[in-house]
Design an enzyme around this catalytic site. Structure first.
Site, PDB file in Angstrom:
ATOM      1  CG  ASP A 148      86.335 -11.402  31.053  1.00 59.90           C
ATOM      2  OD1 ASP A 148      86.534 -11.818  32.204  1.00 59.90           O
ATOM      3  OD2 ASP A 148      85.209 -11.136  30.616  1.00 59.90           O
ATOM      4  CG  ASP A 153      87.829  -5.098  41.016  1.00 58.61           C
ATOM      5  OD1 ASP A 153      88.609  -4.420  41.689  1.00 58.61           O
ATOM      6  OD2 ASP A 153      88.114  -5.527  39.878  1.00 58.61           O
ATOM      7  CB  THR A 158      97.637  -9.578  47.400  1.00 59.00           C
ATOM      8  OG1 THR A 158      96.529  -9.052  48.143  1.00 59.00           O
ATOM      9  CG2 THR A 158      97.493 -11.073  47.252  1.00 59.00           C
TER      10      THR A 158
HETATM   11  C1  SAM Z   1      90.932  -5.302  43.663  1.00 56.68           C
HETATM   12  S1  SAM Z   1      92.147  -5.831  42.537  1.00 56.68           S
HETATM   13  C2  SAM Z   1      93.051  -7.066  43.488  1.00 56.68           C
HETATM   14  C3  SAM Z   1      94.428  -7.300  42.945  1.00 56.68           C
HETATM   15  C4  SAM Z   1      95.249  -8.368  43.706  1.00 56.68           C
HETATM   16  N1  SAM Z   1      94.588  -9.653  43.674  1.00 56.68           N
HETATM   17  C5  SAM Z   1      95.529  -7.961  45.133  1.00 56.68           C
HETATM   18  O1  SAM Z   1      94.969  -8.605  46.055  1.00 56.68           O
HETATM   19  O2  SAM Z   1      96.312  -7.022  45.325  1.00 56.68           O
HETATM   20  C6  SAM Z   1      91.197  -6.861  41.449  1.00 56.68           C
HETATM   21  C7  SAM Z   1      91.936  -7.202  40.178  1.00 56.68           C
HETATM   22  O3  SAM Z   1      91.133  -8.109  39.431  1.00 56.68           O
HETATM   23  C8  SAM Z   1      91.263  -7.794  38.047  1.00 56.68           C
HETATM   24  N2  SAM Z   1      90.069  -8.323  37.361  1.00 56.68           N
HETATM   25  C9  SAM Z   1      88.782  -7.988  37.583  1.00 56.68           C
HETATM   26  N3  SAM Z   1      87.954  -8.691  36.799  1.00 56.68           N
HETATM   27  C10 SAM Z   1      88.758  -9.503  36.044  1.00 56.68           C
HETATM   28  C11 SAM Z   1      88.499 -10.451  35.027  1.00 56.68           C
HETATM   29  N4  SAM Z   1      87.238 -10.737  34.628  1.00 56.68           N
HETATM   30  N5  SAM Z   1      89.534 -11.089  34.463  1.00 56.68           N
HETATM   31  C12 SAM Z   1      90.818 -10.824  34.858  1.00 56.68           C
HETATM   32  N6  SAM Z   1      91.122  -9.928  35.817  1.00 56.68           N
HETATM   33  C13 SAM Z   1      90.109  -9.269  36.408  1.00 56.68           C
HETATM   34  C14 SAM Z   1      91.370  -6.273  38.028  1.00 56.68           C
HETATM   35  O4  SAM Z   1      91.999  -5.811  36.847  1.00 56.68           O
HETATM   36  C15 SAM Z   1      92.204  -6.005  39.271  1.00 56.68           C
HETATM   37  O5  SAM Z   1      93.576  -5.949  38.976  1.00 56.68           O
END
Ligand code: SAM
Length: 252
Positions: A134, A157, A230
């Site tokens: 996290d 997200d 991305t």
């Molecule tokens: C909507 S996706 C976007 C992925 C990438 N950045 C893109 O633009 O294609 C959001 C990503 O953030 C990661 N994520 C969400 N909260 C997180 C946290 N607290 N620590 C690490 N990763 C996190 C999720 O697992 C997910 O892969």
């Protein structure tokens, strides 16, 4: 040899169990709600191979101690940290295109880490390290103050439903924490296609002193004119969504 590879994968799995326990304590202490749900999908054979063979070299285990970044990267090049890199294609390309910078990627999506390990190895880069944990806790525990040149959050997200808004990673305490970790003049770079999230971010940023919204003639913006596409940005473009880039500089 086989034994040590298996131990490697087990270590990552054990880490997840420790993570669940630790998370409960952390959440209680800081009234923190995490910004993701765990997705336990099976790794592909290639991703499993990547964990077994490349994690030891590229991965960093979560620890409750600050990292010694100079030793980790063998130098003092500016550090760019990306939270939630997904499958990591754009992060790897960025690291390859910028050999004079060092990169840290943090993700909780295990398949994404596996894919990123594979592409990092294929690209032959040595300036990227990954953390499977996290990001809020990693930044709180492991990143020293004044250490980051850029922190990037591409398509965090959005947690659209009002009752889920509290899960958004961008919250006032987190933005205050990031400010401590950026160096003076350091950049917080956010991209999103969710209009409601943009309003939320602006509201939070206005409530925290010490950041300045970067105008279009800012040095950083001129240096990063072509930011990389991305997976989520590609999707947003196909859906014809408005994409908003928000760049803030730490000014005190
Ligand atoms: C909507 S996706 C976007 C992925 C990438 N950045 C893109 O633009 O294609 C959001 C990503 O953030 C990661 N994520 C969400 N909260 C997180 C946290 N607290 N620590 C690490 N990763 C996190 C999720 O697992 C997910 O892969």
């Amino acid at each position: 040899m086989k034994q040590s590879k298996l131990t490697n994968l087990n270590m990552v799995n054990n880490n997840l169990i420790i993570f669940e326990k630790f998370h409960k304590c952390f959440a209680k202490q800081f009234h923190y709600i995490r910004s993701f749900t765990c997705r336990h999908r099976r790794l592909t054979k290639a991703q499993q191979f990547a964990f077994e063979n490349y994690w030891q070299e590229i991965g960093i285990e979560f620890q409750e101690q600050q990292l010694d970044l100079i030793t980790l990267f063998g130098g003092t090049s500016p550090i760019i940290l990306e939270i939630g890199f997904g499958t990591g294609n754009s992060l790897v390309k960025m690291a390859k295109d910028n050999p004079n910078h060092n990169f840290i990627g943090i993700e909780v999506y295990k398949r994404g880490i596996g894919s990123c390990l594979l592409s990092a190895k294929k690209a032959g880069i040595t300036n990227l390290r990954l953390i499977y944990y996290d990001a809020v806790q990693v930044i709180y525990r492991m990143i020293p103050d004044n250490a980051l040149y850029v922190l990037q959050l591409f398509f965090p997200d959005p947690w659209h439903k009002v009752r889920h808004n509290k899960r958004r990673i961008i919250q006032k305490p987190f933005i205050e924490l990031i400010m401590k970790k950026l160096n003076l003049g350091g950049i917080l770079h956010i991209v999103t296609d969710c209009e409601a999230y943009v309003n939320h971010i602006i509201q939070i940023m206005n409530s925290v002193h010490g950041y300045s919204y970067c105008s279009l003639n800012n040095y950083f913006i001129n240096q990063h004119k072509t930011h990389l596409l991305t997976k989520f940005e590609q999707r947003a473009r196909i859906l014809n969504h408005n994409i908003c880039t928000l760049i803030f500089e730490r000014v005190r």
